[in-house]
Enzyme design. Structure first.
Site, PDB file in Angstrom:
ATOM      1  N   HIS A 181     -22.960   2.440 -12.266  1.00 51.30           N
ATOM      2  CA  HIS A 181     -21.563   2.570 -12.704  1.00 51.30           C
ATOM      3  C   HIS A 181     -21.180   1.568 -13.809  1.00 51.30           C
ATOM      4  O   HIS A 181     -20.107   0.946 -13.760  1.00 51.30           O
ATOM      5  CB  HIS A 181     -20.616   2.432 -11.512  1.00 51.30           C
ATOM      6  CG  HIS A 181     -21.119   3.074 -10.236  1.00 51.30           C
ATOM      7  ND1 HIS A 181     -21.919   4.203 -10.234  1.00 51.30           N
ATOM      8  CD2 HIS A 181     -20.948   2.758  -8.934  1.00 51.30           C
ATOM      9  CE1 HIS A 181     -22.210   4.522  -8.971  1.00 51.30           C
ATOM     10  NE2 HIS A 181     -21.639   3.673  -8.173  1.00 51.30           N
ATOM     11  N   ASP A 257     -22.004  10.650  -7.227  1.00 50.33           N
ATOM     12  CA  ASP A 257     -21.674   9.650  -6.210  1.00 50.33           C
ATOM     13  C   ASP A 257     -21.132  10.290  -4.925  1.00 50.33           C
ATOM     14  O   ASP A 257     -20.542   9.609  -4.086  1.00 50.33           O
ATOM     15  CB  ASP A 257     -20.700   8.582  -6.706  1.00 50.33           C
ATOM     16  CG  ASP A 257     -20.678   7.364  -5.779  1.00 50.33           C
ATOM     17  OD1 ASP A 257     -21.722   7.066  -5.175  1.00 50.33           O
ATOM     18  OD2 ASP A 257     -19.619   6.739  -5.630  1.00 50.33           O
TER      19      ASP A 257
END
Ligand SMILES: O=C(O)/C=C(\CC(=O)C(=O)O)C(=O)O
Length: 304
Positions: A181, A257
């Site tokens: 991320h 995710d």
């Protein structure tokens, strides 16, 4: 065993929309998790959260619904270093999933080899304090050296403010290093400000460093969330992810995710998350590298 979810836990979004953006053939969702199911694969005693169940069957149904071909299943901290749920997902994927494990220095060579045979290709070092207790750096170095021999890589998860302190450790790692991320930038700060410049420098000066340009739903402050047909979600994250995709097109990965652990204020519609991709990878070539070429090179090199 029955588990009670952490109070306020948000379950993953049921009935995601069909993405408008058609991912290229062979696309890989390179960051997702399975949770349990808890009665089959109990959550770890040292966990910092207790999630809902999110099974391999549900993950693979989502893969098909979104138009992806493969997954990279990353060990979630709620399972600690007990990789059974993740490995079970890999071996039941028909070769369509590879994995990233969490291991301690006590892991044996035979256990590492068994995980390799199941499809594990990396280990994750997590430095996010709300998720894990501190692991001594010498233990991580030892693990990195051992898994390097198997051709695995290291996935690192940290927050932007901690990069200066972790810099020397990260830049000494002997493997390919994949950042989760984008190192969690604070997107209220300028995309060309000192904090994000340090992350860009990290990638520019170290050609073994890759980044997942994932999790706008975690990083966004302004939204709007990927819900109710929103085609322009998480606008404040776009300049950050786009800069990384355009500067390092051969070292970026993308993932849903799913099932989105620890989101506190909303749960995104995964179909709309896929529609976020063309905002950050704006040409078919960038999209193909992000979704197919790069993850295949890292996780299925024998097929390239
Ligand atoms: O899913 C992610 O990548 C992010 C997480 C959870 C996590 O890393 C884990 O539980 O292993 C987070 O920020 O809470």
């Amino acid at each position: 065993m029955t588990f009670e979810k952490t109070p306020g836990w948000l379950d993953w979004y049921q009935g995601p929309s069909k993405p408008t953006f058609k991912v290229p053939a062979g696309a890989v969702d390179a960051h997702c998790h399975v949770f349990g199911p808890g009665d089959e694969f109990p959550f770890a005693p040292e966990r910092k959260y207790t999630p809902c169940d999110a099974s391999k069957q549900q993950l693979y149904a989502l893969r098909d619904h979104l138009g992806f071909s493969r997954n990279v299943v990353v060990q979630a901290t709620c399972h600690g270093a007990d990789n059974r749920a993740m490995v079970d997902a890999l071996v039941n994927s028909g070769g369509k999933a590879r994995g990233v494990a969490t291991v301690r220095r006590s892991v044996s060579d035979a256990e590492l080899q068994a995980m390799h045979d199941a499809g594990v290709r990396g280990v994750r070092f997590n430095f996010v304090k709300r998720l894990v207790d501190f692991t001594p750096k010498d233990e991580l170095v030892e693990i990195a050296e051992r898994i390097n021999k198997l051709g695995w890589h290291v996935v690192i998860y940290f927050e932007a403010v901690d990069l200066p302190e972790l810099w020397d450790f990260f830049t000494a790692l002997p493997t390919t290093v994949v950042v989760d991320h984008m190192g969690r930038p604070d997107v209220t700060k300028p995309v060309d400000g000192p904090e994000f410049e340090l992350f860009v420098k990290f990638m520019r000066e170290h050609s073994n460093v890759w980044s997942k340009v994932s999790c706008p739903e975690r990083l966004s402050v302004s939204g709007p969330p990927a819900l109710n047909g929103e085609q322009n979600a998480y606008r404040d994250v776009i300049p950050f992810a786009r800069r990384i995709v355009e500067t390092f097109p051969d070292r970026v990965l993308w993932g849903t995710d799913w099932p989105h652990p620890n989101l506190k204020d909303h749960m995104p519609d995964d179909g709309l998350l896929v529609d976020f991709i063309p905002h950050i990878a704006t040409t078919p070539e960038l999209q193909r590298k992000l979704l197919v070429d790069n993850p295949m090179r890292l996780y299925w090199p024998e097929e390239k």
